[in-house]
Design a protein around this motif. Structure first.
Motif, PDB file in Angstrom:
ATOM      1  N   GLU A   1       0.808  -1.219   0.000  1.00 16.78           N
ATOM      2  CA  GLU A   1       0.000   0.000   0.000  1.00 16.78           C
ATOM      3  C   GLU A   1       0.844   1.275   0.000  1.00 16.78           C
ATOM      4  OE1 GLU A   1      -1.058  -2.604   1.707  1.00 16.78           O
ATOM      5  OE2 GLU A   1      -3.244  -2.667   1.817  1.00 16.78           O
ATOM      6  N   SER A   2       1.835   1.331   0.878  1.00 17.71           N
ATOM      7  CA  SER A   2       2.653   2.544   0.967  1.00 17.71           C
ATOM      8  C   SER A   2       3.436   2.772  -0.312  1.00 17.71           C
ATOM      9  CB  SER A   2       3.611   2.438   2.159  1.00 17.71           C
ATOM     10  OG  SER A   2       2.892   2.289   3.363  1.00 17.71           O
ATOM     11  N   LEU A   3       3.912   1.704  -0.914  1.00 19.01           N
ATOM     12  CA  LEU A   3       4.648   1.825  -2.169  1.00 19.01           C
ATOM     13  C   LEU A   3       3.761   2.397  -3.263  1.00 19.01           C
ATOM     14  CD1 LEU A   3       7.075  -0.762  -3.685  1.00 19.01           C
ATOM     15  CD2 LEU A   3       5.179   0.056  -5.055  1.00 19.01           C
ATOM     16  N   ILE A   4       2.523   1.923  -3.335  1.00 20.39           N
ATOM     17  CA  ILE A   4       1.591   2.391  -4.364  1.00 20.39           C
ATOM     18  C   ILE A   4       1.279   3.872  -4.160  1.00 20.39           C
ATOM     19  CG2 ILE A   4      -0.741   2.126  -5.279  1.00 20.39           C
ATOM     20  CD1 ILE A   4      -0.554  -0.831  -4.406  1.00 20.39           C
ATOM     21  N   GLN A   5       1.037   4.266  -2.914  1.00 17.25           N
ATOM     22  CA  GLN A   5       0.710   5.658  -2.625  1.00 17.25           C
ATOM     23  C   GLN A   5       1.867   6.581  -2.954  1.00 17.25           C
ATOM     24  OE1 GLN A   5      -0.539   5.723   1.453  1.00 17.25           O
ATOM     25  NE2 GLN A   5      -2.399   4.542   1.078  1.00 17.25           N
ATOM     26  N   ALA A   6       3.079   6.089  -2.811  1.00 14.39           N
ATOM     27  CA  ALA A   6       4.251   6.928  -3.053  1.00 14.39           C
ATOM     28  C   ALA A   6       4.518   7.153  -4.532  1.00 14.39           C
ATOM     29  CB  ALA A   6       5.481   6.296  -2.394  1.00 14.39           C
ATOM     30  N   HIS A   7       4.004   6.272  -5.397  1.00 18.84           N
ATOM     31  CA  HIS A   7       4.392   6.333  -6.809  1.00 18.84           C
ATOM     32  C   HIS A   7       3.233   6.527  -7.767  1.00 18.84           C
ATOM     33  CE1 HIS A   7       8.599   5.268  -6.078  1.00 18.84           C
ATOM     34  NE2 HIS A   7       8.146   4.431  -5.173  1.00 18.84           N
ATOM     35  N   ALA A   8       2.018   6.507  -7.306  1.00 18.70           N
ATOM     36  CA  ALA A   8       0.881   6.643  -8.216  1.00 18.70           C
ATOM     37  C   ALA A   8       0.241   8.009  -8.065  1.00 18.70           C
ATOM     38  CB  ALA A   8      -0.150   5.541  -7.952  1.00 18.70           C
ATOM     39  N   SER A   9      -0.145   8.589  -9.178  1.00 16.47           N
ATOM     40  CA  SER A   9      -0.834   9.878  -9.196  1.00 16.47           C
ATOM     41  C   SER A   9      -2.137   9.703  -9.951  1.00 16.47           C
ATOM     42  CB  SER A   9       0.024  10.943  -9.876  1.00 16.47           C
ATOM     43  OG  SER A   9      -0.743  12.078 -10.197  1.00 16.47           O
ATOM     44  N   GLU A  10      -3.182  10.405  -9.507  1.00 14.37           N
ATOM     45  CA  GLU A  10      -4.459  10.302 -10.205  1.00 14.37           C
ATOM     46  C   GLU A  10      -4.355  10.823 -11.630  1.00 14.37           C
ATOM     47  OE1 GLU A  10      -7.511  12.154  -8.013  1.00 14.37           O
ATOM     48  OE2 GLU A  10      -7.500  10.733  -6.370  1.00 14.37           O
TER      49      GLU A  10
END
Length: 772
Positions: free
Chosen positions: A429-438
């Motif tokens: 989860e933290s990895l995804i939040q750090a690298h994904a933008s809407e």
């Protein structure tokens, strides 16, 4: 003459006022264009300017790409988990060696391995005795519940513990065969109440990565929850028959459960008397047979609803339950082996007809259904029976419902045995939040779940409330979960070298099971590339990335997708039914639209260019007419000079060249000032462009002033005859010549009208240039 001079002064005043008004209108148009340009700049910044995407180029085998992607400039979601290789190790090494590349991170989807059971243990104190057990394993896809359940309840004996030696297990099995009642307590579980739960069609998906490159690209090593990170060193690989718990492949376990999964358990205690002895065997000898249990009354019932959110149930594990909640998970997966299936992708076609209320991207697509999974009957009794003689009472039998598959099930050319190390874990989860933008999200499907929201029902009617969809236990359904286990690329190479086996389902591999791997290479599914030497993304960085993508394609023949400037593109997909299974309706998915910012930038650049061209054209016509009108008011002056023998070139030189010189001076001063203004200096063109601009302004000014002059002298002969018609007029000419001489001296110097005209001209051209 006095009246004529006044008339000429008024004409020039009007001319200056008209040009000033034209300049004001021009500046208003420039302000509008700058606002449009600001919108364009905001879009560019949001898409490719400030938040640089995780990777710049996605590399795949062209045979693995859906033709609809290339046709509409898209990259489909959940595509990565459906790619069965296609890129060789040699191609990867070639790409990684290119000097323009900062990171080249491969992902190899090895395939699915059977590992379908989990163990549930209760930490809650439960009374000892004989229990009737019923279990439902429920997975919701958002619209429907898929239930793997026991065909009928089974009976288990839960005692106070036992002191029976291990060699008495066969006698315990024999008692189980006779009574049909399972012994529930297990030394490994410290005599807690525990049982198996079957996960039906769910298998373990294993993928290989380059740990060093994955760390550079995403920082995966920073998101571990237990254990240590993978190593790029070649592992020591035990062969079939030589498996040891001390010699395992370094692995990373994904602890995320991507399923909406709940285990429902019903326990009913029967009033069956038994002797509370230390020996389990002695206790079981006093139990009645299953067929006689209906005569005993029920005393207590316990019901548990256990959500498995946050825990990956695909990996064989023991879940500890307290107060109907999972409080811990111990991975018990060791060696993955057996019938391996390759990942495969969903195929799409254009759907003819769309819901009336859908106003988004067209065309609407439709997923092409494949076959139904088999409605399986799974007997787990062999866990409690002798491996050589499977004559269990057939109590623990699971019913697995059929599901519609949208991915063809392809048996892999290779069967591996993978002795995994379950001590190393990560939570994505933290990895995804750090690298994904809407705005500029790119596929991170090694870690992120697929996303689809049902917007319309099967008849195309819009739903009052959109329904999020989830994967199920079907590994070949429309949505599938990311990999459960990660190993290194070097481990995959070692697997290919000496760990291929050929075994029948339900059997364990041995030394005789080892075979030569049919497939030696082409395991890599995709490579994500980050280009070196790029900070903030702009059009120049984008050109560099595009050039590198073309170079990779030329060198390897692989398909390269430039992800810079991409954005989420909502696409409507129809998910139909087949063979008695109803369709789900129409789901909105976020596909990846390539080159969005480039298209916006080109569109706004075209608008700005056309607007600038229109401004220059209108301004040029305006100035041309103003100059012509001004020269018409001075035609008698030109006539006098021409009649007295002045040459046309001399008149032009004395009348117009000083104005042009003045305007060029004004232009150079303005250009110098503008290029040193904070915020504008960053837009300054190169020295070569500046020289071209100065030359263009000079030629433009010459044409603008020379054309009216040429138009005036078309009537020079007729005017000369008229002027010299009578002696009286000749005398007046002589008188006027003195005034004209003074006037000539005045008009040889550019005053207000020339300055205003020059300002209008320079403002038009300069501002148009900077807007462009």
């Amino acid at each position: 003459m006095k009246n004529k001079a006044v008339h000429q002064g008024l004409v020039r005043t009007v001319q200056a006022a008209a040009i000033a008004a034209a300049c004001i209108i021009l500046l208003m148009a420039i302000a509008i264009l700058k606002q449009l340009d600001a919108v364009s700049l905001d879009i560019n910044k949001s898409l490719i300017g400030l938040p640089r995407q995780t990777y710049d180029i996605l590399i795949r085998n062209p045979d693995k790409v859906d033709p609809l992607e290339a046709r509409y400039g898209l990259v489909q979601p959940n595509h990565l988990n459906g790619i069965n290789g296609g890129i060789s190790f040699a191609q990867y090494e070639l790409i990684k060696s290119l000097p323009e590349i900062e990171v080249a991170a491969p992902v190899a989807m090895i395939g699915y391995f059977p590992q379908r059971t989990n163990n549930i243990e209760f930490l809650d104190p439960l009374p000892m005795g004989l229990y009737k057990i019923d279990i439902n394993n429920i997975v919701r896809d958002g619209l429907t519940s898929h239930i793997v359940n026991l065909q009928k309840p089974y009976y288990a004996f839960y005692s106070n513990g036992f002191t029976d030696p291990i060699e008495d297990n066969l006698q315990i099995v024999e008692l189980y065969k006779q009574t049909g009642i399972q012994p529930i307590n297990d030394l490994a579980l410290r005599n807690r109440f525990a049982f198996w739960v079957n996960n039906g069609n769910k298998n373990v998906l294993v993928a290989a990565i380059d740990p060093e490159q994955e760390s550079k690209l995403l920082g995966l090593d920073k998101y571990l929850t237990a254990g240590t990170y993978l190593s790029s060193e070649k592992p020591t690989m035990p062969g079939p028959g030589g498996i040891s718990v001390f010699n395992r492949i370094p692995s990373l376990m994904n602890t995320k459960n991507y399923l909406a999964q709940t285990i429902e358990v019903s326990l009913t205690r029967l009033e069956v008397p038994y002797d509370k002895k230390a020996s389990l065997i002695e206790q079981m000898k006093g139990l009645p047979a299953v067929q006689d249990l209906y005569t005993y009354p029920e005393s207590q019932s316990f019901h548990f609803s256990i959500p498995l959110s946050g825990y990956n149930a695909a990996i064989s594990s023991t879940f500890s339950i307290k107060d109907s909640h999972v409080v811990s998970q111990r991975n018990s997966v060791s060696s993955l082996s057996g019938k391996q299936t390759s990942p495969s992708s969903v195929k799409y076609r254009i759907f003819k007809g769309k819901p009336e209320d859908w106003q988004g991207f067209e065309p609407v697509l439709e997923a092409i259904p494949q076959d139904l999974t088999k409605e399986a009957i799974i007997d787990d009794d062999y866990y409690f029976c002798d491996a050589q003689e499977r004559t269990c009472p057939n109590n623990t039998i699971w019913q697995v419902p059929a599901e519609l598959s949208f991915r063809p099930q392809e048996e892999s050319a290779n069967q591996f045995i993978i002795p995994t190390d379950s001590q190393n874990k990560f939570l994505p989860e933290s990895l995804i939040q750090a690298h994904a933008s809407e705005l500029n999200e790119v596929p991170l499907e090694t870690y992120s779940p697929p996303k689809a929201v049902l917007k319309f029902d099967e008849n195309g009617k819009e739903l009052a409330q959109p329904i999020p969809l989830y994967p199920t236990l079907n590994s070949f359904g429309y949505l599938v979960a990311p990999p459960d286990v990660l190993i290194s690329l070097e481990s995959l190479k070692a697997l290919v070298s000496n760990n291929c086996v050929k075994v029948k389902e339900g059997q364990f591999p041995s030394k005789d099971s080892q075979v030569d791997c049919p497939q030696k290479d082409n395991f890599i599914s995709a490579i994500r590339v980050r280009v070196a030497g790029i900070g903030t993304i702009d059009e120049f960085a984008e050109e560099k990335i595009i050039a590198l993508a073309k170079k990779i394609t030329d060198l390897t023949g692989l398909k390269t997708d430039v992800m810079v400037g991409s954005a989420l593109q909502p696409v409507l997909v129809h998910i139909p039914g087949k063979d008695g299974i109803p369709g789900m309706g129409f789901a909105e998915e976020n596909w990846i639209k390539k080159g969005v910012s480039t298209s916006y930038r080109k569109g706004f650049t075209l608008i700005s260019s056309l607007a600038a061209l229109a401004m220059v054209s209108v301004g040029s016509v305006l100035i041309l007419l103003m100059n012509y009108q001004a020269l018409l008011s001075c035609q008698d002056e030109f006539l006098l000079l021409y009649t007295l023998g002045w040459k046309k070139g001399s008149i032009f030189q004395r009348r117009l060249l000083p104005s042009m010189a003045m305007q060029m001076g004004i232009f150079l001063i303005l250009l110098t000032i503008l290029l040193n203004v904070p915020g504008v200096s960053s837009l300054a063109p190169s020295l070569r462009t500046r020289l071209i601009l100065i030359l263009a302004i000079f030629i433009y000014s010459f044409v603008i002033f020379y054309m009216p002059y040429r138009m005036i002298f078309y009537k020079k002969q007729e005017l000369s005859i008229k002027a010299l018609k009578t002696a009286e007029e000749s005398a007046r000419v002589e008188s006027d010549l003195k005034a004209a001489s003074l006037l000539g001296r005045m008009i040889s110097k550019p005053y207000a009208s020339s300055v205003v005209t020059g300002l209008g001209l320079v403002s038009s051209l300069l501002m148009s240039f900077f807007v462009y």
